[in-house]
Design a protein around this motif. Sequence first.
Motif, PDB file in Angstrom:
ATOM      1  N   ALA A 122      37.962  43.833  33.842  1.00 18.86           N
ATOM      2  CA  ALA A 122      37.766  42.724  32.914  1.00 18.86           C
ATOM      3  C   ALA A 122      38.410  41.451  33.451  1.00 18.86           C
ATOM      4  N   ALA A 123      39.591  41.579  34.027  1.00 13.89           N
ATOM      5  CA  ALA A 123      40.271  40.409  34.593  1.00 13.89           C
ATOM      6  C   ALA A 123      39.494  39.861  35.785  1.00 13.89           C
ATOM      7  N   GLU A 139      41.917  55.263  33.250  1.00 10.96           N
ATOM      8  CA  GLU A 139      40.617  54.616  33.064  1.00 10.96           C
ATOM      9  C   GLU A 139      40.772  53.284  32.316  1.00 10.96           C
ATOM     10  N   LYS A 140      41.641  53.273  31.333  1.00 15.12           N
ATOM     11  CA  LYS A 140      41.889  52.048  30.577  1.00 15.12           C
ATOM     12  C   LYS A 140      42.483  50.965  31.479  1.00 15.12           C
ATOM     13  N   LYS A 141      43.384  51.372  32.366  1.00 16.76           N
ATOM     14  CA  LYS A 141      43.997  50.431  33.304  1.00 16.76           C
ATOM     15  C   LYS A 141      42.936  49.841  34.235  1.00 16.76           C
ATOM     16  N   MET A 159      31.483  38.720  29.704  1.00 13.05           N
ATOM     17  CA  MET A 159      31.456  40.113  30.129  1.00 13.05           C
ATOM     18  C   MET A 159      32.875  40.651  30.279  1.00 13.05           C
ATOM     19  N   GLY A 160      33.766  39.854  30.835  1.00 12.85           N
ATOM     20  CA  GLY A 160      35.162  40.264  30.958  1.00 12.85           C
ATOM     21  C   GLY A 160      35.801  40.470  29.598  1.00 12.85           C
ATOM     22  N   ALA A 161      35.492  39.582  28.664  1.00 17.31           N
ATOM     23  CA  ALA A 161      36.035  39.736  27.311  1.00 17.31           C
ATOM     24  C   ALA A 161      35.485  40.992  26.641  1.00 17.31           C
ATOM     25  N   GLY A 162      34.225  41.309  26.887  1.00 14.88           N
ATOM     26  CA  GLY A 162      33.639  42.522  26.328  1.00 14.88           C
ATOM     27  C   GLY A 162      34.257  43.783  26.898  1.00 14.88           C
ATOM     28  N   GLY A 168      37.872  36.246  35.842  1.00 19.24           N
ATOM     29  CA  GLY A 168      38.332  35.360  36.911  1.00 19.24           C
ATOM     30  C   GLY A 168      37.177  34.820  37.730  1.00 19.24           C
ATOM     31  N   PHE A 169      36.199  35.667  38.040  1.00 16.93           N
ATOM     32  CA  PHE A 169      35.026  35.214  38.778  1.00 16.93           C
ATOM     33  C   PHE A 169      34.243  34.192  37.969  1.00 16.93           C
ATOM     34  N   GLY A 170      34.145  34.424  36.665  1.00 20.04           N
ATOM     35  CA  GLY A 170      33.475  33.446  35.802  1.00 20.04           C
ATOM     36  C   GLY A 170      34.207  32.120  35.788  1.00 20.04           C
ATOM     37  N   ALA A 171      35.531  32.175  35.768  1.00 23.91           N
ATOM     38  CA  ALA A 171      36.317  30.936  35.790  1.00 23.91           C
ATOM     39  C   ALA A 171      36.122  30.203  37.113  1.00 23.91           C
ATOM     40  N   VAL A 172      36.024  30.954  38.214  1.00 24.45           N
ATOM     41  CA  VAL A 172      35.772  30.326  39.523  1.00 24.45           C
ATOM     42  C   VAL A 172      34.409  29.641  39.523  1.00 24.45           C
ATOM     43  N   LEU A 173      33.397  30.312  38.973  1.00 21.40           N
ATOM     44  CA  LEU A 173      32.074  29.700  38.918  1.00 21.40           C
ATOM     45  C   LEU A 173      32.071  28.429  38.077  1.00 21.40           C
TER      46      LEU A 173
END
Length: 74
Positions: A58-59, A50-52, A16-19, A63-68
């Motif tokens: 996304a980060a 908005e892009k920022k 999801m972050g990559a998307g 990051g949450f996915g990496a923690v999981l």
Amino acid sequence: MRSIVLIGLGLGFVLMGAGLYALTLRKPEKPAPANPNPKQQRELDALAEEKKKMHIGAACAAGFGAVLIGLSFL
């Protein structure tokens, strides 16, 4: 023992972050004018902000996915 559920959720959040990051890489429909008027400048500034925010989101998701994923290896 590795939990396949946490690994799956982690991979989902990383994707999801990559998307979200990929959405920010889209080119604008029409190029910005060389000499924008104040209204166009405000619009360009709003799009940049908005892009920022999308980059930050996304980060955070990745990051949450990496923690999981990391928690699944404990």
